[in-house]
Design an enzyme around this catalytic site. Structure first.
Site, PDB file in Angstrom:
ATOM      1  N   HIS A 198       0.952  -1.212   0.042  1.00 37.21           N
ATOM      2  CA  HIS A 198      -0.022   0.142   0.027  1.00 37.21           C
ATOM      3  C   HIS A 198       0.764   1.253  -0.131  1.00 37.21           C
ATOM      4  O   HIS A 198       1.935   0.933   0.334  1.00 37.21           O
ATOM      5  CB  HIS A 198      -0.980   0.057   1.279  1.00 37.21           C
ATOM      6  CG  HIS A 198      -2.140  -0.927   1.249  1.00 37.21           C
ATOM      7  ND1 HIS A 198      -1.995  -2.250   1.466  1.00 37.21           N
ATOM      8  CD2 HIS A 198      -3.511  -0.822   0.739  1.00 37.21           C
ATOM      9  CE1 HIS A 198      -3.169  -2.909   1.278  1.00 37.21           C
ATOM     10  NE2 HIS A 198      -4.188  -1.814   0.771  1.00 37.21           N
ATOM     11  N   LYS A 216      -0.543   4.746   4.640  1.00 40.66           N
ATOM     12  CA  LYS A 216      -1.372   3.869   5.286  1.00 40.66           C
ATOM     13  C   LYS A 216      -0.972   3.306   6.621  1.00 40.66           C
ATOM     14  O   LYS A 216       0.487   3.267   6.890  1.00 40.66           O
ATOM     15  CB  LYS A 216      -1.390   2.398   4.420  1.00 40.66           C
ATOM     16  CG  LYS A 216      -2.494   1.603   4.992  1.00 40.66           C
ATOM     17  CD  LYS A 216      -2.742   0.514   4.103  1.00 40.66           C
ATOM     18  CE  LYS A 216      -3.838  -0.521   4.727  1.00 40.66           C
ATOM     19  NZ  LYS A 216      -4.998   0.135   5.186  1.00 40.66           N
TER      20      LYS A 216
END
Length: 239
Positions: A131, A135
């Site tokens: 990600h 995040k």
């Protein structure tokens, strides 16, 4: 459909933009700086769409209890205790929680549920998720969902990364690896390693739009359901 948005970051703003373009309306958008206002609000929407963070849970659960507004939650990073509180809201309203609203991920889970029993006796399983660098939780909620699709009874031990002299791989382990960088919307791979063969499935999200589209689709289904706790796959494949 009238929506109350909780979490006005990138996901919340994209939900608002997509909903308005589809003819829906947004009753209000709440974030950490104004979440306390929920305590003064009555029922003003057909559904609450919560893509915030665990810090808002107390405000959201109080609102749902008081107003009976259906809750669709995509917030990740909840503890076991907090997830129990989410499930308990099903007494007051229809509730759906998922770490990923992509239709492709729903199919991914379904495929894993079908193939894992055949492969698991002889194949090792490793899960890798990637990600963007903003995040805050790891592993991702989606990676945990995929793990649970492979091992629904929780019989395997999850090993989070490996470092140093950890010894050989255990027979009942699932490896979990998280990578963070750039602006990656989300890549999830489940790999099965068997004797002289490998098999893996990968899902790549090109943008957050797929999550928004899926969440709005599920919101339209959920808002008309009776009180209760709902499962994304059950709702999706029944409609």
């Amino acid at each position: 459909m009238k929506i109350l948005i909780v979490g006005y970051g990138r996901m919340g703003r994209l939900i608002e933009q997509t909903a308005l373009a589809s003819g829906d309306t947004v009753a209000a958008a709440m974030d950490l700086d104004n979440i306390g206002e929920l305590a003064e609000m009555g029922r003003c929407a057909d559904i609450v769409m919560d893509f915030s963070n665990p810090a808002t849970l107390t405000f959201v659960e109080d609102y749902v209890r008081r107003t009976g507004t259906p809750l669709l939650s995509g917030t990740t990073g909840y503890s076991t205790e907090q997830m129990g509180r989410i499930r308990a809201l099903a007494v007051y309203a229809p509730v759906l929680h998922s770490g990923n609203y992509s239709i492709g991920i729903a199919v991914f889970q379904r495929v894993l549920q079908q193939i894992a029993p055949t492969l698991m006796p002889d194949f090792d399983v490793e899960i890798t998720e990637t990600h963007h660098n903003q995040k805050v939780d790891a592993p991702s909620g989606t990676a945990l969902m995929l793990r649970d699709a492979v091992d629904p009874r929780g019989e395997m031990t999850t090993v989070y990364g490996r470092q140093g002299a950890v010894g050989k791989r255990g027979a009942k382990e699932i490896g979990m690896h998280s990578r963070r960088g750039g602006t990656v919307a989300g890549v999830h791979t489940v790999s099965f390693y068997g004797p002289d063969e490998e098999f893996e499935i990968t899902h790549r999200a090109a943008s957050r739009q797929i999550f928004v589209n899926g969440a709005l689709h599920m919101a339209r289904i959920l808002k008309d359901k009776p009180n209760g706790l709902y499962d994304l796959q059950a709702l999706l494949f029944q409609n």
